[in-house]
Write a protein that holds these residues in place. Structure first.
Motif, PDB file in Angstrom:
ATOM      1  N   LYS A 112      -6.973   6.542  -2.506  1.00 16.94           N
ATOM      2  CA  LYS A 112      -6.732   7.912  -2.975  1.00 16.94           C
ATOM      3  C   LYS A 112      -7.509   8.924  -2.141  1.00 16.94           C
ATOM      4  CE  LYS A 112      -7.101  11.067  -6.872  1.00 16.94           C
ATOM      5  NZ  LYS A 112      -7.310  11.257  -8.305  1.00 16.94           N
TER       6      LYS A 112
ATOM      7  N   TYR B 124      -0.938   8.260  -5.440  1.00 17.45           N
ATOM      8  CA  TYR B 124      -2.102   9.153  -5.383  1.00 17.45           C
ATOM      9  C   TYR B 124      -1.784  10.512  -4.787  1.00 17.45           C
ATOM     10  CZ  TYR B 124      -3.896   4.773  -6.802  1.00 17.45           C
ATOM     11  OH  TYR B 124      -4.054   3.610  -7.503  1.00 17.45           O
TER      12      TYR B 124
ATOM     13  N   PRO C  91      -5.729   6.363 -10.508  1.00 18.82           N
ATOM     14  CA  PRO C  91      -5.674   4.932 -10.182  1.00 18.82           C
ATOM     15  C   PRO C  91      -5.739   4.035 -11.407  1.00 18.82           C
ATOM     16  CG  PRO C  91      -7.174   6.046  -8.682  1.00 18.82           C
ATOM     17  CD  PRO C  91      -6.760   7.061  -9.701  1.00 18.82           C
TER      18      PRO C  91
ATOM     19  N   GLN D  29      -8.368   1.122  -4.880  1.00 21.67           N
ATOM     20  CA  GLN D  29      -7.413   2.172  -5.255  1.00 21.67           C
ATOM     21  C   GLN D  29      -8.031   3.563  -5.048  1.00 21.67           C
ATOM     22  OE1 GLN D  29      -4.299   1.441  -6.515  1.00 21.67           O
ATOM     23  NE2 GLN D  29      -4.505  -0.724  -6.884  1.00 21.67           N
TER      24      GLN D  29
ATOM     25  N   TYR E 155       0.819  -1.218   0.000  1.00 23.10           N
ATOM     26  CA  TYR E 155       0.000   0.000   0.000  1.00 23.10           C
ATOM     27  C   TYR E 155       0.858   1.275   0.000  1.00 23.10           C
ATOM     28  CZ  TYR E 155      -3.537  -3.467   1.087  1.00 23.10           C
ATOM     29  OH  TYR E 155      -4.345  -4.576   1.042  1.00 23.10           O
TER      30      TYR E 155
ATOM     31  N   TYR F  35       0.802   2.466  -3.516  1.00 20.41           N
ATOM     32  CA  TYR F  35      -0.541   2.982  -3.818  1.00 20.41           C
ATOM     33  C   TYR F  35      -0.631   4.443  -3.403  1.00 20.41           C
ATOM     34  CZ  TYR F  35      -2.873  -1.680  -4.264  1.00 20.41           C
ATOM     35  OH  TYR F  35      -3.285  -2.929  -4.643  1.00 20.41           O
TER      36      TYR F  35
END
Lengths: 431, 33
Positions: free
Chosen positions: A270, A202, A208, A266, A195, A198
């Motif tokens: 964000k 963002y 995404p 995702q 993560y 991820y």
């Protein structure tokens, strides 16, 4: 990113917190639904091969949905604007693949009921990284902290109760118990650490949909290498893959549902961060249980204590999700998020105004991108053709299913998809 | 990718955390399989 003005939307406009929570819960519904088609795969195949089949389906879906929603030109421009995130996305895909392979060994050595609680701690690992690296929950005060941490722990605990109630108990820990524990803990650590990329993407303003098109390359290549290595070479792999042909459609369908869930996850990462978004999406355990118990009758014959555990575990998960959904980030925490965003902009030379716009649901890149090209439609047609081709040679095993509950759950998951997709489109245009 | 971007990534301490965890995961996999 929610700066002062962004957190106070005009009357009637969905707040980003609420949108992120909706996406997290929708992720849970679709990640849980992804388990259903895979139950139709005839037993007897190597778990490595089944995992590989699903990842290939995921790859097809991940290269199709972003093109359908935004177009190749948009994705290409987004990647060119932030090229430093390409290695991050590949790294995240590799982390997922290695973690997934570790779970196969963990189940083999210590059984699902022991292994699952261990790797299910991944959301707590993600929460830790969110606080440490991205300043999530910093300055939030005791209330949001208690709701998010308490909610995340409750979701993990509830999922563990469900896992214990529904999985087969191991006959006893084998002499490979240490290896199994290491594998399960390793999987939790790898998924929780996944993560980081991820959130990194963002708070740099990446869409995404662009991130997942690269993520899936790292995932496919790594799982391909691991699968070929563990099944015994390319020739064995090819032979087993052709034997799996009649079941590939179900794996691809599972992969497709999984991608929809993953995309919602995702967007949750964000708009509400990983500390809140990941535990919410881990409610997939509840949906997986609903499919298993109601449609496939997996709890049939289980005694009252097990059924009580299922009810208790489900209520704990719901309670945790409610707590997190009520923990909107206060202005002081949003200022910390902004500091994390500014760090990325400063380090990688990104325009903070564009990133800030992307994080408040705007999409400046979309306005600068021409309409879709003809090959976007070709990609969609090719993906559909793959599904039709696989569907033609599919064998449906003689498995007892409850049609009433199947219709109820399909209707519920499609309703969740419709509502959340409409909300994402209306509020952010899939930014 | 230009050298400049490569340098930016390699000097970003955030990058080494997932990379290190990935290496640990691969080592665990090699040890237990």
């Amino acid at each position: 990113m929610a700066t002062g003005s962004a957190t106070l939307p005009k009357t009637g406009v969905l707040s980003l917190h609420r949108l992120g929570v909706m996406c997290g819960l929708a992720a849970g519904a679709w990640l849980g639904a992804a388990e259903a088609p895979t139950k139709l795969v005839t037993l007897g195949f190597s778990p490595f091969l089944i995992s590989m089949g699903m990842v290939v389906g995921v790859f097809v879906a991940r290269w199709t949905l972003p093109m359908a929603l935004k177009g190749t030109t948009y994705v290409w421009r987004d990647l060119r604007e932030k090229p430093h995130l390409i290695p991050w996305a590949i790294l995240a895909g590799a982390l997922w693949a290695v973690a997934n392979t570790l779970t196969i060994f963990a189940i083999r050595d210590i059984g699902l009921s022991v292994a699952f609680p261990l790797w299910n701690t991944n959301s707590l690992v993600g929460l830790f990284w969110g606080v440490l690296l991205f300043k999530e929950l910093r300055g939030a005060g005791a209330g949001p902290w208690a709701k998010v941490l308490g909610g995340a722990i409750a979701i993990v605990a509830g999922a563990c109760v469900l896992g214990l109630a529904t999985s087969q108990q191991p006959a006893g820990l084998s002499d490979r118990a240490g290896a199994g524990l290491a594998a399960a803990l390793g999987a939790g650590l790898l998924w929780g650490t996944m993560y980081i990329p991820y959130r990194k993407a963002y708070i740099s303003g990446m869409n995404p949909l662009s991130f997942v098109t690269i993520f899936t390359l790292g995932e496919l290549v790594t799982i391909g290498i691991l699968t070929i290595s563990f099944v015994g070479g390319v020739s064995v792999f090819s032979g087993e893959l052709s034997a799996l042909r009649s079941s590939l459609f179900w794996l691809f369908l599972g992969g497709f549902c999984w991608v929809i869930g993953d995309l919602f996850q995702q967007y949750a990462a964000k708009y509400v961060g990983i500390a809140r978004g990941i535990p919410l999406s881990n409610t997939n355990q509840l949906w997986g249980l609903a499919w298993g118990a109601l449609v496939f009758g997996e709890l049939h014959g289980k005694g009252a204590p097990y059924q009580l555990m299922v009810i208790l575990g489900s209520l704990i998960i719901v309670g945790g999700a409610v707590a997190i959904s009520r923990a909107e980030a206060p202005h002081s925490e949003q200022a910390s998020w902004r500091a994390a965003m500014m760090r990325e902009c400063g380090r990688y030379g990104i325009d903070p105004a564009r990133v800030e716009a992307a994080l408040t649901g705007d999409d400046p890149l979309s306005r600068e991108t021409p309409k879709r090209a003809w090959w976007d439609f070709l990609i969609i047609v090719l993906a559909l053709a793959v599904f039709v081709w696989l569907g033609l040679g599919t064998v449906t095993p003689d498995l007892s299913m409850n049609p009433f509950w199947m219709v109820v759950l399909v209707t519920a998951t499609v309703a969740v998809l419709t509502v959340c997709t409409a909300a994402l489109w209306k509020r952010t245009r899939f930014s | 990718m230009t050298n400049s971007i490569g340098r930016q990534i390699l000097t970003d301490v955030h990058f080494w955390i997932p990379l290190g965890v990935l290496i640990v995961g691969i080592l665990v996999l090699l040890l237990i399989h």
